[in-house]
Design an enzyme around this catalytic site. Sequence first.
Site, PDB file in Angstrom:
ATOM      1  N   PHE A 185      51.441  16.932  -0.461  1.00 55.12           N
ATOM      2  CA  PHE A 185      50.148  16.725  -1.125  1.00 55.12           C
ATOM      3  C   PHE A 185      50.323  16.941  -2.628  1.00 55.12           C
ATOM      4  CE2 PHE A 185      46.194  17.916  -3.052  1.00 55.12           C
ATOM      5  CZ  PHE A 185      45.297  17.019  -2.503  1.00 55.12           C
ATOM      6  N   ASP A 294      56.442  20.564  -7.690  1.00 56.30           N
ATOM      7  CA  ASP A 294      54.990  20.674  -7.812  1.00 56.30           C
ATOM      8  C   ASP A 294      54.586  22.090  -7.391  1.00 56.30           C
ATOM      9  OD1 ASP A 294      52.273  20.736  -7.282  1.00 56.30           O
ATOM     10  OD2 ASP A 294      52.179  18.704  -6.504  1.00 56.30           O
ATOM     11  N   LYS A 325      45.593  25.316 -10.918  1.00 57.74           N
ATOM     12  CA  LYS A 325      44.986  26.381 -10.098  1.00 57.74           C
ATOM     13  C   LYS A 325      45.080  27.766 -10.754  1.00 57.74           C
ATOM     14  CE  LYS A 325      45.311  24.096  -5.582  1.00 57.74           C
ATOM     15  NZ  LYS A 325      44.074  24.325  -4.867  1.00 57.74           N
ATOM     16  N   THR A 349      42.197  12.404 -24.552  1.00 58.64           N
ATOM     17  CA  THR A 349      41.272  13.058 -25.490  1.00 58.64           C
ATOM     18  C   THR A 349      41.422  14.576 -25.474  1.00 58.64           C
ATOM     19  OG1 THR A 349      39.647  11.300 -25.247  1.00 58.64           O
ATOM     20  CG2 THR A 349      38.848  13.389 -26.148  1.00 58.64           C
TER      21      THR A 349
END
Lengths: 467, 467
Positions: A185, A294, A325, A349
Amino acid sequence: MVQTLATREPSGPNVTTPIPGPQSLALKKKMDPLHQATSVKFFANYEKSIGNYLVDADNNCLLDMFMQISSLSLGYNHPDLVALLATPRFISATCSRPALGSFPRHDYPNTLKNALISVAPKGFSSVQTMLCGSSANENAIKTAFIWYQSQKRGGPPTEEDLKSCMTQSLPGTPNISILSFQGGFHGRTLAMLSVTRSKPIHKVDIPAFDWPVAKFPRYKYPLEENVKYNLQQDKECLANVEELIVERKKSGRDVAAVLVEPIQSEGGDHHGSPNFFRGIREITKKHGVVFIVDEVQTGGGGTGSFWAHDSWDLDTPPDIVTFSKKMMVGGYYYADHLKIKEAYRIYNTWMGDPTKLMLLEKAIEVIKRDNLIENVSNLGTMFQKGLRELQRTYSSKMLNVRGLALFSAFDLTTAKLRDQLLEKCLANGLHAGGCGEAAVRFRPALIFSNEHAEIALDTLNKSLKMI
Amino acid sequence: MVQTLATREPSGPNVTTPIPGPQSLALKKKMDPLHQATSVKFFANYEKSIGNYLVDADNNCLLDMFMQISSLSLGYNHPDLVALLATPRFISATCSRPALGSFPRHDYPNTLKNALISVAPKGFSSVQTMLCGSSANENAIKTAFIWYQSQKRGGPPTEEDLKSCMTQSLPGTPNISILSFQGGFHGRTLAMLSVTRSKPIHKVDIPAFDWPVAKFPRYKYPLEENVKYNLQQDKECLANVEELIVERKKSGRDVAAVLVEPIQSEGGDHHGSPNFFRGIREITKKHGVVFIVDEVQTGGGGTGSFWAHDSWDLDTPPDIVTFSKKMMVGGYYYADHLKIKEAYRIYNTWMGDPTKLMLLEKAIEVIKRDNLIENVSNLGTMFQKGLRELQRTYSSKMLNVRGLALFSAFDLTTAKLRDQLLEKCLANGLHAGGCGEAAVRFRPALIFSNEHAEIALDTLNKSLKMI
């Protein structure tokens, strides 16, 4: 009515209504026409929540071992974070949000140093901030693609590359790919869904990149009794990874990067062994492929180390480590050779949020001051031992206790039983998470204590008895 | 050293060093090894910045008509926003960030109502929050794909869909597409880069979805002298859109949605006419295609209306309107028929940020109380008149003055001249933005006043004279 903030933890959980209770249900009904609410479990009162305890809209008080899907390292309303809001520095960051890529705050280099760089994984000295885990991973793979193509060319994009990319044709828009793993995931933007392979409901109806997927080990527990089987798992999965890299290269659809979680969390808390990850490092080095770890869910201290991959004992560090997180802000560390020379290739941005970085700076100060990583490591041993004892007692329904420190999990024999257990736990005042097919996962804050662990184990015992 | 916050605007700009000055250059050197810094223009001191004035790290004070790439509606350190930070509600939102999709704050439905719903575009009563413009657009197109496939099937995903999507094959992973426009910009994640067609440096070396791109009008100015030519532009572009939709459907690669900006901002402030957009609405309705308006840069009041598409006078509203920047939080409004029944299809850990929504709630209160939209509308007329006067004076280098209220722009004859003008403006104390090939864009805050407009026009005059 102005509420004040809770400042002291209660002595234990306290549940007086079903969960979700009447207030939560009324709020869900109110929210549904305004904003998607199908996935809402309950509403919370964050003014009343404190430390390890989450108070819901019905005044139920839960010992929280899920912590907003593993994203709060210091629990609720930590006093050191609360104090930060009164400083002109934090106020101006909140009320004058910069376009960080062009006009950063004058204190941004220092904040980066105190926050992200001070806890950088071994071998890293550069970081790129983003806003969340998906944007961290999206920009990490962009960095990998840019490096891969520049290696192939031996330099920056040519005129032909710049022209052809505007019509999305070769050579400027290359047909290269990311290799990920079954059960993995990595987020829910379109490219991330192309590498996410945990659950159909995330992926169905959404177009995807044709990128390769390899097998991820599925170990038998306890590890020490299944050494041979588990080693064979590693071997098969690594062979699969190398095979896919070679095959793709032959057909001109090179794998530019391998993207992998240290522990497949959303997918069911499936661990990979240090041996497996050392194998990936070797294969990626051999084939000139970028190795991206990850650590969106595993990073930030919950595994008893700031980074789960610390435990792999790698000869060469990964090329990129992504986070979000518990790190409060998204982003990724990148190896020196991946540094991009041209402006505006990695850009947007906001590119992060200085308020989150200031909170992280303070949180890291607290984590170091209060020895919270050591705390997690010690408590992890005790908590996992407690889980294994429960497994012996409830061996007909509870399986595969596993974990790195407090970042722990076990399986139930069926999904139905898992859902029942989570419900009973809630009713008894303990909030844990589900993941994968039939797993229960624990993601407590780093301020978790021995006393909380004892309450949790007692509540689990009581709840397991009821299912 | 603790700084205090500036509370009063200076009487005008004040520049004493080159920009970037020595402090900015030193900070850039410090940041470069820690974090990408190639695109940094200068560092800013946000404690000293106030209202319409941005103070840089060298104490230069600039009248800011760029406002962090169009993202600050109330300028710097607005007192009403500053006051918010002392409230328990804001403190708890900052120090106890929820996983909004599962455990939202008990006041979230109310905050949504006061903030986003109270300014919803005509025809919309539902909204989905996200974190930034890219994630807003990513999830808007996911919503379109999900709706498109469910229409095609006449219901929710089948077992076969759920199974096949895990191997990314038909029918669960459909080969459908998004139609976007030449010169458009929608963000920089991989899927967004597939619909972004403004500049090669964004796209080169990154794999892309094979999605169609249509022509966007390129008008001649002044509009009233080029009515026939401009109408022909609309006609040709609309024919192109319909042709692509029909062609793609024939080859089984249906266009699920058309994604378009009211004003192509990053691409060069290219406007589409109400006639053009009414045409798109008609074509998308006819072919059962979702019409998504990307108001990330145009939304929030700068065009003299809360939404730029208010001026199109549509019979049927768009199906989705995306936003970010001045709205402080990313997200999208969606039409009732696009509501998704299943949980976890649009989901992620944070799904927005309550602190930003609370800031927006307060900002909208201020915007209404102080009649700021009316202010922008009135000043826009005056400012554009001033720009047209300058164009008459400097007609050999300045072209195509255009805008919606203060959301205004003009072209220089060459990119080099544009860059020179922006530099001179900075040296003279005015901060504007560049975009497209040779355009200058203005994105002031909504608290811009007549006095600021006069300073800006004077400074432009002075700077145009110098190039």
